[in-house]
Design a protein around this motif. Structure first.
Motif, PDB file in Angstrom:
ATOM      1  N   VAL A 119      26.202  42.378  42.977  1.00  0.00           N
ATOM      2  CA  VAL A 119      26.510  41.821  41.664  1.00  0.00           C
ATOM      3  C   VAL A 119      25.227  41.495  40.886  1.00  0.00           C
ATOM      4  O   VAL A 119      25.129  41.768  39.692  1.00  0.00           O
ATOM      5  CB  VAL A 119      27.388  40.555  41.807  1.00  0.00           C
ATOM      6  N   TYR A 120      24.211  40.935  41.589  1.00  0.00           N
ATOM      7  CA  TYR A 120      23.037  40.424  40.897  1.00  0.00           C
ATOM      8  C   TYR A 120      21.784  41.286  41.041  1.00  0.00           C
ATOM      9  O   TYR A 120      20.815  41.099  40.309  1.00  0.00           O
ATOM     10  CB  TYR A 120      22.729  39.001  41.377  1.00  0.00           C
ATOM     11  N   GLY A 121      21.775  42.209  42.003  1.00  0.00           N
ATOM     12  CA  GLY A 121      20.593  43.041  42.207  1.00  0.00           C
ATOM     13  C   GLY A 121      20.435  44.065  41.099  1.00  0.00           C
ATOM     14  O   GLY A 121      21.244  44.129  40.165  1.00  0.00           O
ATOM     15  N   GLY A 124      23.311  45.815  39.306  1.00  0.00           N
ATOM     16  CA  GLY A 124      24.535  45.027  39.499  1.00  0.00           C
ATOM     17  C   GLY A 124      25.165  44.625  38.173  1.00  0.00           C
ATOM     18  O   GLY A 124      24.476  44.549  37.154  1.00  0.00           O
ATOM     19  N   HIS A 125      26.476  44.348  38.218  1.00  0.00           N
ATOM     20  CA  HIS A 125      27.233  43.978  37.022  1.00  0.00           C
ATOM     21  C   HIS A 125      26.611  42.820  36.250  1.00  0.00           C
ATOM     22  O   HIS A 125      26.675  42.766  35.035  1.00  0.00           O
ATOM     23  CB  HIS A 125      28.642  43.525  37.439  1.00  0.00           C
ATOM     24  N   TYR A 126      26.124  41.857  37.006  1.00  0.00           N
ATOM     25  CA  TYR A 126      25.622  40.637  36.385  1.00  0.00           C
ATOM     26  C   TYR A 126      24.127  40.458  36.610  1.00  0.00           C
ATOM     27  O   TYR A 126      23.629  39.352  36.617  1.00  0.00           O
ATOM     28  CB  TYR A 126      26.403  39.424  36.900  1.00  0.00           C
ATOM     29  N   ASN A 127      23.422  41.595  36.740  1.00  0.00           N
ATOM     30  CA  ASN A 127      21.964  41.542  36.921  1.00  0.00           C
ATOM     31  C   ASN A 127      21.271  40.861  35.733  1.00  0.00           C
ATOM     32  O   ASN A 127      20.233  40.219  35.894  1.00  0.00           O
ATOM     33  CB  ASN A 127      21.423  42.966  37.114  1.00  0.00           C
ATOM     34  N   HIS A 196      30.779  23.753  34.681  1.00  0.00           N
ATOM     35  CA  HIS A 196      31.595  24.636  35.518  1.00  0.00           C
ATOM     36  C   HIS A 196      30.720  25.658  36.234  1.00  0.00           C
ATOM     37  O   HIS A 196      30.841  25.851  37.450  1.00  0.00           O
ATOM     38  CB  HIS A 196      32.649  25.352  34.678  1.00  0.00           C
ATOM     39  N   TRP A 197      29.828  26.311  35.489  1.00  0.00           N
ATOM     40  CA  TRP A 197      29.014  27.367  36.111  1.00  0.00           C
ATOM     41  C   TRP A 197      27.955  26.786  37.037  1.00  0.00           C
ATOM     42  O   TRP A 197      27.697  27.343  38.112  1.00  0.00           O
ATOM     43  CB  TRP A 197      28.396  28.259  35.027  1.00  0.00           C
ATOM     44  N   GLU A 198      27.382  25.659  36.632  1.00  0.00           N
ATOM     45  CA  GLU A 198      26.417  25.000  37.516  1.00  0.00           C
ATOM     46  C   GLU A 198      27.112  24.648  38.839  1.00  0.00           C
ATOM     47  O   GLU A 198      26.575  24.878  39.915  1.00  0.00           O
ATOM     48  CB  GLU A 198      25.889  23.738  36.832  1.00  0.00           C
ATOM     49  N   LYS A 206      27.442  30.980  49.630  1.00  0.00           N
ATOM     50  CA  LYS A 206      26.292  31.839  49.936  1.00  0.00           C
ATOM     51  C   LYS A 206      25.094  31.628  49.025  1.00  0.00           C
ATOM     52  O   LYS A 206      24.036  32.182  49.245  1.00  0.00           O
ATOM     53  CB  LYS A 206      26.720  33.301  49.876  1.00  0.00           C
ATOM     54  N   TYR A 207      25.261  30.888  47.964  1.00  0.00           N
ATOM     55  CA  TYR A 207      24.141  30.624  47.066  1.00  0.00           C
ATOM     56  C   TYR A 207      23.620  29.222  47.347  1.00  0.00           C
ATOM     57  O   TYR A 207      24.286  28.421  47.985  1.00  0.00           O
ATOM     58  CB  TYR A 207      24.576  30.716  45.599  1.00  0.00           C
ATOM     59  N   PHE A 208      22.415  28.943  46.852  1.00  0.00           N
ATOM     60  CA  PHE A 208      21.929  27.572  46.991  1.00  0.00           C
ATOM     61  C   PHE A 208      20.902  27.264  45.911  1.00  0.00           C
ATOM     62  O   PHE A 208      20.283  28.166  45.342  1.00  0.00           O
ATOM     63  CB  PHE A 208      21.362  27.313  48.393  1.00  0.00           C
TER      64      PHE A 208
HETATM   65  C1  HEM Z   1      32.204  33.836  29.473  1.00  0.00           C
HETATM   66  C2  HEM Z   1      32.562  34.932  30.070  1.00  0.00           C
HETATM   67  C3  HEM Z   1      32.186  35.294  31.504  1.00  0.00           C
HETATM   68  C4  HEM Z   1      31.211  34.780  32.312  1.00  0.00           C
HETATM   69  C5  HEM Z   1      30.200  33.694  31.990  1.00  0.00           C
HETATM   70  C6  HEM Z   1      31.301  35.480  33.580  1.00  0.00           C
HETATM   71  C7  HEM Z   1      30.485  35.240  34.659  1.00  0.00           C
HETATM   72  C8  HEM Z   1      30.639  35.801  35.889  1.00  0.00           C
HETATM   73  C9  HEM Z   1      29.810  35.556  37.031  1.00  0.00           C
HETATM   74  C10 HEM Z   1      28.624  34.605  37.054  1.00  0.00           C
HETATM   75  C11 HEM Z   1      30.264  36.295  38.055  1.00  0.00           C
HETATM   76  C12 HEM Z   1      29.667  36.406  39.434  1.00  0.00           C
HETATM   77  C13 HEM Z   1      30.401  35.522  40.388  1.00  0.00           C
HETATM   78  C14 HEM Z   1      29.746  35.576  41.737  1.00  0.00           C
HETATM   79  O1  HEM Z   1      28.556  35.255  41.866  1.00  0.00           O
HETATM   80  O2  HEM Z   1      30.451  35.901  42.704  1.00  0.00           O
HETATM   81  C15 HEM Z   1      31.407  37.038  37.578  1.00  0.00           C
HETATM   82  C16 HEM Z   1      32.136  37.941  38.322  1.00  0.00           C
HETATM   83  C17 HEM Z   1      33.033  38.843  37.802  1.00  0.00           C
HETATM   84  N1  HEM Z   1      33.464  38.881  36.499  1.00  0.00           N
HETATM   85 FE1  HEM Z   1      32.873  37.663  35.011  1.00  0.00          FE
HETATM   86  N2  HEM Z   1      32.294  36.403  33.504  1.00  0.00           N
HETATM   87  C18 HEM Z   1      32.861  36.328  32.271  1.00  0.00           C
HETATM   88  C19 HEM Z   1      33.884  37.109  31.776  1.00  0.00           C
HETATM   89  C20 HEM Z   1      34.434  38.189  32.449  1.00  0.00           C
HETATM   90  C21 HEM Z   1      35.394  39.104  31.889  1.00  0.00           C
HETATM   91  C22 HEM Z   1      35.961  39.021  30.473  1.00  0.00           C
HETATM   92  C23 HEM Z   1      35.680  40.019  32.847  1.00  0.00           C
HETATM   93  C24 HEM Z   1      36.615  41.169  32.787  1.00  0.00           C
HETATM   94  C25 HEM Z   1      36.373  42.245  32.052  1.00  0.00           C
HETATM   95  C26 HEM Z   1      34.903  39.674  34.030  1.00  0.00           C
HETATM   96  C27 HEM Z   1      34.925  40.361  35.211  1.00  0.00           C
HETATM   97  C28 HEM Z   1      34.293  39.965  36.361  1.00  0.00           C
HETATM   98  C29 HEM Z   1      34.415  40.651  37.637  1.00  0.00           C
HETATM   99  C30 HEM Z   1      35.238  41.887  37.915  1.00  0.00           C
HETATM  100  C31 HEM Z   1      33.631  39.922  38.551  1.00  0.00           C
HETATM  101  C32 HEM Z   1      33.475  40.222  40.040  1.00  0.00           C
HETATM  102  C33 HEM Z   1      32.079  40.619  40.367  1.00  0.00           C
HETATM  103  C34 HEM Z   1      31.719  41.998  39.882  1.00  0.00           C
HETATM  104  O3  HEM Z   1      32.419  42.969  40.153  1.00  0.00           O
HETATM  105  O4  HEM Z   1      30.687  42.106  39.205  1.00  0.00           O
HETATM  106  N3  HEM Z   1      34.159  38.570  33.748  1.00  0.00           N
HETATM  107  N4  HEM Z   1      31.611  36.696  36.261  1.00  0.00           N
END
Ligand code: HEM
Ligand SMILES: *[C@@H]1O[C@H](CO)[C@@H](O)[C@H](O)[C@H]1NC(C)=O
Ligand SMILES: *[C@@H]1O[C@H](CO)[C@@H](O)[C@H](O)[C@H]1NC(C)=O
Length: 249
Positions: A119-121, A124-127, A196-198, A206-208
């Protein structure tokens, strides 16, 4: 009903008691010795650990329970004390260098999210959250525009859109008062989102937490004040039922 219960209860409690009196020494062949009890306990414990090992796919003998002091990186960080990084230093921990851990920051607090490289590397989706404090994006959801700690103007997202007709009917004092109340509520909602996120990262298995970003205020002061991103603007609701109510909706 009660007699039935008594009948069932009586024989079972009265029958074995004379024979298995545990107060007699254990050289009695039919008595239960301390050793017997220990044997049973040991068997039960080993069976439980084994079951957990089996159920968690050879990962844990405690059904996934891992107190913080059993996690080496957490212990090392505890001993070393909190890590203080400038935003520039933090930017190295974005998953690109495989020898470095992956960090992200929420409201100035740095968390290690190396445990989830998918996810973070890199790739990754959230890199994009890593190597920086992107608190604003955590609230607005604008992952391109808002990768910054600058929260100025986010309040607008939570302030309802006014009906101009309705607003005309308010005095300037009433409008001011409503504006102040709106701002108070909006700030509260931002706080809740950030918390909430903090909390999510702090409470994650798994995080710290590793430390703090220093000098975020200077970075924010240098930035231009920005508009609320389009996606967040579109999420704004309309004011309903404030002051004089209009018929529409
Ligand atoms: C304010 C809006 C959003 C924030 C701040 C946010 C943040 C995050 C974060 C931080 C994670 C990682 C959780 C972890 O560490 O396990 C995550 C996971 C995920 N989020 Fe979001 N998210 C948001 C909106 C959305 C939306 C709208 C979708 C759908 C399109 C979505 C889909 C996902 C999916 C599928 C994951 C699972 C991990 C992955 O596959 O990357 N998120 N989200
Ligand atoms: C991560 O940071 C390094 C150094 O600041 C930079 O060269 C690299 O492009 C960044 N990677 C990503 C994915 O942003
Ligand atoms: C963010 O951190 C500051 C102090 O650094 C604190 O005053 C504020 O309440 C925090 N915000 C949230 C939402 O926790």
């Amino acid at each position: 009903m009660s007699s039935e219960l008594r009948q069932r209860h009586k024989p079972s409690s009265s029958k074995p008691s004379p024979k298995t009196s545990t107060s007699t020494p254990s050289n009695n062949a039919r008595g239960i010795s301390i050793l017997d009890i220990l044997r049973v306990l040991a068997t039960l414990i080993i069976a439980t650990l084994g079951l957990s090992y089996y159920m968690t796919g050879s990962e844990s003998v405690l059904f996934g329970y891992r107190p913080w002091f059993t996690r080496l990186p957490v212990v090392l960080r505890y001993i070393q004390g909190p890590l203080l990084l400038t935003p520039t230093e933090l930017s190295l921990y974005n998953g690109t260098d495989p020898t470095l851990p992956i960090y992200l920051s929420v409201n100035g607090t740095i968390f290690d999210v190396s445990a989830n490289p998918l996810v973070y590397g890199a790739g990754g989706h959230y890199n994009f959250f890593t190597g920086r404090d992107a608190t604003r994006a955590f609230v607005t959801g604008c992952f391109k525009e808002d990768l910054t700690p600058d929260m100025r103007g986010v309040e607008e997202m939570f302030i309802p859109i006014d009906d101009p007709e309705e607003e005309k009917m308010l005095s300037s004092g009433e409008r001011k008062k409503r504006r102040e109340q709106d701002l108070r509520i909006a700030r509260q909602r931002i706080q809740t989102q950030v918390a909430h996120w903090e909390g999510f990262f702090r409470g994650h298995k798994k995080y710290f937490e590793v430390g703090k970003v220093v000098g975020l205020e200077e970075v924010i002061a240098k930035e231009e004040k920005r508009e609320l991103c389009t996606a967040a603007k579109q999420q704004r609701g309309r004011r309903e039922g404030g002051g004089s109510v209009k018929g529409k909706e």
